[in-house]
Scaffold this motif. Structure first.
Motif, short mmCIF file in Angstrom:
data_model
loop_
_atom_site.label_atom_id
_atom_site.label_comp_id
_atom_site.label_asym_id
_atom_site.label_seq_id
_atom_site.Cartn_x
_atom_site.Cartn_y
_atom_site.Cartn_z
N UNK A 153 3.50 7.23 0.43
CA UNK A 153 4.50 6.87 1.44
C UNK A 153 5.03 8.09 2.20
N UNK A 154 5.43 9.12 1.46
CA UNK A 154 6.04 10.27 2.13
C UNK A 154 5.02 11.12 2.89
N UNK A 155 3.76 11.10 2.43
CA UNK A 155 2.70 11.76 3.21
C UNK A 155 2.49 11.03 4.53
N UNK A 156 2.55 9.71 4.49
CA UNK A 156 2.42 8.92 5.71
C UNK A 156 3.59 9.21 6.65
N UNK A 157 4.80 9.27 6.11
CA UNK A 157 5.97 9.60 6.93
C UNK A 157 5.79 10.97 7.60
N UNK A 195 10.13 10.82 20.53
CA UNK A 195 11.31 11.32 19.85
C UNK A 195 11.68 10.39 18.70
N UNK A 196 11.25 10.78 17.50
CA UNK A 196 11.50 10.02 16.28
C UNK A 196 12.68 10.66 15.55
N UNK A 197 13.78 9.95 15.49
CA UNK A 197 15.00 10.46 14.87
C UNK A 197 15.05 10.20 13.37
N UNK A 198 14.50 9.05 12.92
CA UNK A 198 14.52 8.72 11.50
C UNK A 198 13.33 7.83 11.17
N UNK A 199 12.82 8.01 9.94
CA UNK A 199 11.72 7.16 9.46
C UNK A 199 11.89 7.00 7.95
N UNK A 200 11.67 5.80 7.48
CA UNK A 200 11.61 5.51 6.05
C UNK A 200 11.13 4.07 5.92
N UNK A 201 10.88 3.67 4.72
CA UNK A 201 10.41 2.32 4.50
C UNK A 201 10.26 2.06 3.03
N UNK A 202 9.44 1.08 2.74
CA UNK A 202 9.21 0.72 1.36
C UNK A 202 7.72 0.48 1.20
N UNK A 203 7.31 -0.22 0.18
CA UNK A 203 5.89 -0.35 -0.12
C UNK A 203 5.09 -1.11 0.93
N UNK A 204 5.78 -1.95 1.71
CA UNK A 204 5.04 -2.81 2.64
C UNK A 204 5.53 -2.74 4.08
N UNK A 205 6.41 -1.80 4.40
CA UNK A 205 6.88 -1.72 5.79
C UNK A 205 7.54 -0.37 6.08
N UNK A 206 7.71 -0.10 7.37
CA UNK A 206 8.38 1.11 7.83
C UNK A 206 9.46 0.77 8.86
N UNK A 207 10.51 1.58 8.86
CA UNK A 207 11.56 1.55 9.88
C UNK A 207 11.51 2.88 10.61
N UNK A 208 11.65 2.84 11.92
CA UNK A 208 11.73 4.06 12.73
C UNK A 208 12.89 3.92 13.71
N UNK A 209 13.60 5.01 13.92
CA UNK A 209 14.60 5.06 14.99
C UNK A 209 14.05 6.02 16.03
N UNK A 210 13.85 5.49 17.22
CA UNK A 210 13.18 6.22 18.30
C UNK A 210 14.04 6.20 19.55
N UNK A 212 0.81 -1.22 0.00
CA UNK A 212 0.00 0.00 0.00
C UNK A 212 0.84 1.27 0.00
N UNK A 213 2.05 1.20 0.50
CA UNK A 213 2.84 2.42 0.70
C UNK A 213 3.66 2.77 -0.55
N UNK A 214 2.96 2.98 -1.65
CA UNK A 214 3.64 3.36 -2.87
C UNK A 214 4.13 4.81 -2.75
N UNK A 215 4.88 5.25 -3.74
CA UNK A 215 5.46 6.60 -3.68
C UNK A 215 4.40 7.69 -3.59
#
Length: 147
Positions: A26-30, A43-58, A20-23
């Motif tokens: 995706x960035x609106x969700x971020x 405190x979210x330091x970084x966020x990114x992902x791809x079409x089917x998942x997200x990574x967060x550094x908290x 679901x997280x197409x281009x």
């Protein structure tokens, strides 16, 4: 005054790993997750992902838990995605997630890894990434978990 700095690399996927997280969204969700985290003092330091998942550094605060932070991020973002009809069907995140601690000396490397997800996944699938995490952190793959 208490001072706590516990870095967590958090990874979670869409339900059934639907892409679901197409281009287009995706960035609106971020951006929305970043805004929501600020409002909730996460405190979210970084966020990114791809079409089917997200990574967060908290970085956890003194009264925060991994499960509560994850619940707040996933719950509010799925509500917002559905409220704004950003996906053709009802959106939800998978119940499960990965969370690992990150040492202070590794924060920059993890931020770099998170911020290069699109490039990273041009070479490696999320399934391969999951299996790599499982091996790296000594977790057994549970057969009943969705692939």
């Amino acid at each position: 005054m208490s001072f706590v700095k516990i870095w967590i690399h958090l990874v979670f996927s869409t339900k059934k790993r639907e892409p679901w997280l197409n281009k287009n969204i995706r960035y609106d969700v971020h951006k929305h997750i970043i805004k929501n985290c600020k409002e909730k003092e996460i405190f979210l330091e970084a966020i990114d992902g791809y079409t089917d998942h997200l990574h967060c550094l908290i970085s956890l605060g003194k009264d925060q838990t991994i499960s509560k932070i994850t619940q707040l991020i996933k719950g509010e973002s799925s509500f917002w995605i559905n409220q704004n009809n950003l996906t053709p069907a009802k959106f939800s995140w998978q119940d499960d997630y990965f969370a690992v601690s990150v040492g202070e000396s590794q924060v920059e490397a993890v931020k770099g890894y998170i911020k290069n997800q699109e490039k990273h996944h041009a070479k490696k699938s999320f399934e391969d990434e999951v299996n790599e995490f499982m091996r790296k952190y000594g977790w057994e793959r549970i057969k009943d978990l969705p692939a």
